[in-house]
Design a protein around this motif. Structure first.
Motif, mmCIF file in Angstrom:
data_model
loop_
_atom_site.group_PDB
_atom_site.id
_atom_site.type_symbol
_atom_site.label_atom_id
_atom_site.label_comp_id
_atom_site.label_asym_id
_atom_site.label_seq_id
_atom_site.Cartn_x
_atom_site.Cartn_y
_atom_site.Cartn_z
ATOM 1 N N ARG A 188 24.303 41.288 52.817
ATOM 2 C CA ARG A 188 25.549 42.044 52.889
ATOM 3 C C ARG A 188 26.445 41.729 51.700
ATOM 4 N N GLU A 189 26.543 40.441 51.345
ATOM 5 C CA GLU A 189 27.350 40.065 50.189
ATOM 6 C C GLU A 189 26.759 40.617 48.896
ATOM 7 N N SER A 190 25.450 40.642 48.788
ATOM 8 C CA SER A 190 24.809 41.202 47.598
ATOM 9 C C SER A 190 25.124 42.685 47.460
ATOM 10 N N GLN A 191 25.120 43.406 48.575
ATOM 11 C CA GLN A 191 25.429 44.828 48.529
ATOM 12 C C GLN A 191 26.888 45.072 48.174
ATOM 13 N N LEU A 192 27.776 44.223 48.716
ATOM 14 C CA LEU A 192 29.195 44.356 48.375
ATOM 15 C C LEU A 192 29.423 44.082 46.893
ATOM 16 N N LEU A 193 28.653 43.130 46.339
ATOM 17 C CA LEU A 193 28.787 42.828 44.918
ATOM 18 C C LEU A 193 28.319 44.004 44.066
ATOM 19 N N LYS A 194 27.246 44.649 44.450
ATOM 20 C CA LYS A 194 26.771 45.822 43.710
ATOM 21 C C LYS A 194 27.749 46.984 43.832
ATOM 22 N N ASP A 195 28.325 47.173 45.021
ATOM 23 C CA ASP A 195 29.299 48.247 45.194
ATOM 24 C C ASP A 195 30.560 47.999 44.368
ATOM 25 N N ARG A 196 30.838 46.731 44.110
ATOM 26 C CA ARG A 196 32.030 46.387 43.339
ATOM 27 C C ARG A 196 31.942 46.878 41.898
ATOM 28 N N TYR A 197 30.719 47.013 41.388
ATOM 29 C CA TYR A 197 30.535 47.436 40.003
ATOM 30 C C TYR A 197 29.789 48.764 39.885
ATOM 31 N N ARG A 198 29.793 49.532 40.906
ATOM 32 C CA ARG A 198 29.116 50.827 40.821
ATOM 33 C C ARG A 198 29.954 51.812 40.015
ATOM 34 N N PHE A 199 29.343 52.947 39.683
ATOM 35 C CA PHE A 199 29.961 53.895 38.748
ATOM 36 C C PHE A 199 31.256 54.488 39.289
ATOM 37 N N LEU A 200 31.338 54.727 40.608
ATOM 38 C CA LEU A 200 32.528 55.363 41.169
ATOM 39 C C LEU A 200 33.752 54.456 41.108
ATOM 40 N N ARG A 201 33.548 53.156 40.925
ATOM 41 C CA ARG A 201 34.665 52.215 40.842
ATOM 42 C C ARG A 201 34.815 51.642 39.437
ATOM 43 N N CYS A 202 34.276 52.327 38.451
ATOM 44 C CA CYS A 202 34.236 51.771 37.100
ATOM 45 C C CYS A 202 35.619 51.668 36.472
ATOM 46 N N LEU A 203 36.582 52.459 36.900
ATOM 47 C CA LEU A 203 37.915 52.436 36.305
ATOM 48 C C LEU A 203 38.878 51.522 37.054
ATOM 49 N N GLN A 204 38.399 50.785 38.035
ATOM 50 C CA GLN A 204 39.227 49.844 38.777
ATOM 51 C C GLN A 204 39.063 48.436 38.185
ATOM 52 N N ASN A 205 40.188 47.812 37.846
ATOM 53 C CA ASN A 205 40.173 46.447 37.310
ATOM 54 C C ASN A 205 39.221 46.349 36.117
ATOM 55 N N LEU A 206 39.632 46.923 35.004
ATOM 56 C CA LEU A 206 38.772 46.988 33.821
ATOM 57 C C LEU A 206 38.446 45.625 33.236
ATOM 58 N N ARG A 207 39.247 44.602 33.531
ATOM 59 C CA ARG A 207 38.970 43.273 32.999
ATOM 60 C C ARG A 207 37.825 42.587 33.738
ATOM 61 N N ASP A 208 37.525 43.039 34.940
ATOM 62 C CA ASP A 208 36.408 42.476 35.705
ATOM 63 C C ASP A 208 35.141 43.235 35.330
ATOM 64 N N VAL A 209 34.442 42.745 34.301
ATOM 65 C CA VAL A 209 33.275 43.459 33.780
ATOM 66 C C VAL A 209 32.036 43.216 34.625
ATOM 67 N N GLY A 210 31.850 42.001 35.114
ATOM 68 C CA GLY A 210 30.632 41.717 35.853
ATOM 69 C C GLY A 210 30.693 40.377 36.554
ATOM 70 N N HIS A 211 29.540 40.001 37.112
ATOM 71 C CA HIS A 211 29.416 38.766 37.893
ATOM 72 C C HIS A 211 28.077 38.123 37.565
ATOM 73 N N LEU A 212 28.113 36.840 37.230
ATOM 74 C CA LEU A 212 26.912 36.097 36.849
ATOM 75 C C LEU A 212 26.659 34.982 37.845
ATOM 76 N N THR A 213 25.422 34.905 38.327
ATOM 77 C CA THR A 213 24.990 33.837 39.226
ATOM 78 C C THR A 213 23.898 33.030 38.528
ATOM 79 N N VAL A 214 24.079 31.722 38.485
ATOM 80 C CA VAL A 214 23.133 30.830 37.814
ATOM 81 C C VAL A 214 22.639 29.806 38.820
#
Length: 586
Positions: A188-214
């Motif tokens: 569920r968290e993985s899906q929420l993370l993908k929805d956070r950066y999907r195309f329909l939300r691309c203009l929301q919070n432009l400084r948040d470019v992505g998320h990196l997990t190491v």
């Protein structure tokens, strides 16, 4: 007479015995008092003794990494002037750190303190020389672990704020948010993370470019840094100004950290830096290996081994083929990344100061020389088209020039650049590789400092001086030519040679009239016809550049100084013996 002295002789040993007993009692009292003072000292400093014991045994809960960036609105000194030797003193538990002095209110200084469960208050104080100006206390218990926090902390008892980058990482306790063994991936968290950066939300919070997990599993084949043939390795991960680290695994060359870290990606062109260090008993570190991974090259969800490199990232690090096992996952928004790529790049606050090295200097000169040679080769290629060295090539170039001048426009410039990119892409698709000359340098000079010293010792002093002299001469001549060209351009406008300046005025007036009445394309067409036909009409002509030819007639400052006439009167003996005074006086 002997009998009269006998009682005194009997009393003498008794008095001596009493004196010895009295001294013994006084000595015992002094020893007892000293023991009491010593016990009182240890009781008063029991916390310090206990903390020192724990530091020696290296038992702490986390490592607090502090980056002292800058301060603002600091108070003035007693005489109303600016603080010129201001510094900060930090204290966490019984560990202390003193920063360097700065008059610019900017330090860019990074250090580590060790955090115990009962010592959660970080104390900092502003000093100028030996005068205390202000204090502040930061409660570390309110900050989230394994995250870099940028804070502005106001000072108490005085105006001003201090900017810190604070990270609490390297947690040794089990079942923490960074413990990979206790981590369970939630779909569920993985899906929420993908929805956070999907195309329909691309203009929301432009400084948040992505998320990196190491995910950092472990390493193998590390070099032995301790005397016993082992190391105490820990791993540091840096992305921009964010810095996290694992716990230290003691007495091993194959550590198993099993940690998971997350980073907020502000720029998809950033590079993830992973460095493995060895921790010593005095909390110093020793380099074991390093790895840099551009975010755009990450294959998400792939668990694999990466080879560790040396400090210069050129060859394999010391050890038995050292490697580190990672799994990287990056999720990002393409639209936000494009918007971010057109904005200023984030400044990395901590960068290693580059020391002067002859080998590095030679390599940088060779790099610049290669670029200049490529430009000169391109200029010679164009000149060969004008000189008709290859009739076929010159004919094709002439046709392209005519077509470009007649039908070309401003959009032709990006079209030409696009054709160059298309050519490189076709080469990459056909051969499977990029330009073979790109990114491949001779790293002969990029080995460790010890190897460099050994090589330097083998070379004679004459060889070293000769190599430095050749490079220095090249740099000297290049800088001299550029300075002469710039000074000649300036002297064209300031009437150093009035005749040439008036000639420039006439040429500029003629250029204004021509550009006003004649379209630019026809001027380029005429210039191209003159260039292509010159060799055909005048075979013995010398190739030239009209602008450089004109500037070569204008003297630079050195030549003007040489042309200056001396006064007819002879200088005095004092002026002749000390010419510097004459220059200062003039």
């Amino acid at each position: 007479m002997l009998g009269s002295n006998w009682p005194g002789c009997k009393r003498a040993p008794r008095m001596l015995l009493k004196h010895v007993r009295r001294q013994h009692e006084e000595l015992c009292e002094q020893l007892e008092q000293g023991c009491d003072d010593l016990m009182e000292h240890f009781q008063r400093n029991s916390k310090l003794a206990e903390s020192s014991k724990r530091l020696k045994s290296q038992i702490w809960s986390s490592v607090v990494t502090i980056l002292l960036v800058k301060a603002k609105d600091l108070p003035l000194a007693e005489d109303g002037s600016k603080l010129i030797e201001s510094h900060f003193r930090f204290r966490l538990g019984n560990e202390k750190y003193k920063s360097k002095s700065s008059w610019t209110e900017r330090w860019l200084e990074q250090f580590d303190l060790h955090l115990f469960d009962e010592d959660q208050n970080l104390e900092l104080a502003l000093w100028n020389r030996n005068t205390l100006y202000g204090k502040a206390v930061i409660d570390l218990s309110v900050f989230q672990r394994e995250t870099t926090h940028g804070i502005w902390k106001p000072l108490e008892d005085c105006p001003g704020e201090v900017h810190l980058m604070l990270t609490i990482s390297g947690t040794t306790a089990l079942e923490t948010i960074s413990d990979l063994k206790a981590f369970k991936e939630d779909p569920r968290e993985s899906q929420l993370l993908k929805d956070r950066y999907r195309f329909l939300r691309c203009l929301q919070n432009l400084r948040d470019v992505g998320h990196l997990t190491v995910k950092v599993f472990g390493a193998t084949g590390l070099a032995a840094a301790d005397i016993g043939g082992k190391s105490d390795p820990f791993c540091v991960l840096e992305l921009g100004n964010a810095r996290l680290q694992t716990q230290t695994e003691y007495k091993t060359l194959t550590p198993n950290w099993n940690k998971i870290f997350t980073f907020n990606v502000k720029d998809i062109t950033q590079v993830l830096e992973i460095t493995v260090f060895d921790e010593d008993r005095d909390h110093r570190v020793e380099f074991l290996g390093k790895l840099v991974i551009p975010l755009l090259r990450i294959k998400s969800g792939v668990k694999r081994w990466y080879t560790l490199k040396d400090k210069n990232l050129c060859v394999r690090a010391k050890g038995n083929s050292p490697q580190i096992q990672l799994e990287l996952t990056v999720v990002w928004s393409e639209i936000r990344a494009v918007c971010r790529a057109l904005q200023p790049k984030e400044e990395k606050l901590i960068q290693q100061e580059a020391k002067f090295k002859r080998q590095l200097f030679l390599r940088n000169v060779n790099r610049l020389k290669e670029i200049i040679m490529d430009i000169l080769d391109a200029a010679r290629y164009v000149q060969s088209c004008f000189e008709w060295e290859s009739p076929v090539r010159s004919s094709i170039a002439f046709v392209f020039w005519i077509v470009g001048c007649v039908y070309g426009d401003l959009e032709t410039v990006p079209l030409v650049l696009l054709l160059i990119i298309l050519k490189k892409w076709l080469i990459r698709m056909i051969t499977g590789t990029t330009d073979p000359s790109a990114g491949h340098y001779d790293y002969e000079y990029d080995e460790d400092d010890e190897d460099d010293k050994e090589k330097e010792e083998k070379k004679s002093i004459k060889e070293r001086l000769q190599a430095i002299q050749e490079v220095s001469q090249t740099v000297q001549n290049t800088i001299g030519y550029l300075a002469s060209l710039a000074e000649s351009t300036i002297n064209t406008f300031n009437f150093s040679v009035p005749e040439l300046t008036w000639l420039a005025v006439v040429l500029l007036l003629g250029a204004i009239l021509v550009l006003h009445f004649v379209p630019l394309r026809w001027l380029l067409l005429f210039w191209g016809l003159m260039k292509f036909s010159r060799r055909l009409l005048r075979p013995n002509t010398i190739p030239n550049n009209e602008l450089l030819d004109f500037l070569s007639r204008v003297p630079d400052n050195e030549e003007i100084n040489q042309y200056r006439e001396l006064p007819p009167s002879a200088p005095t003996d004092q002026t002749r013996s000390n010419p510097k005074k004459k220059l200062k006086g003039s």
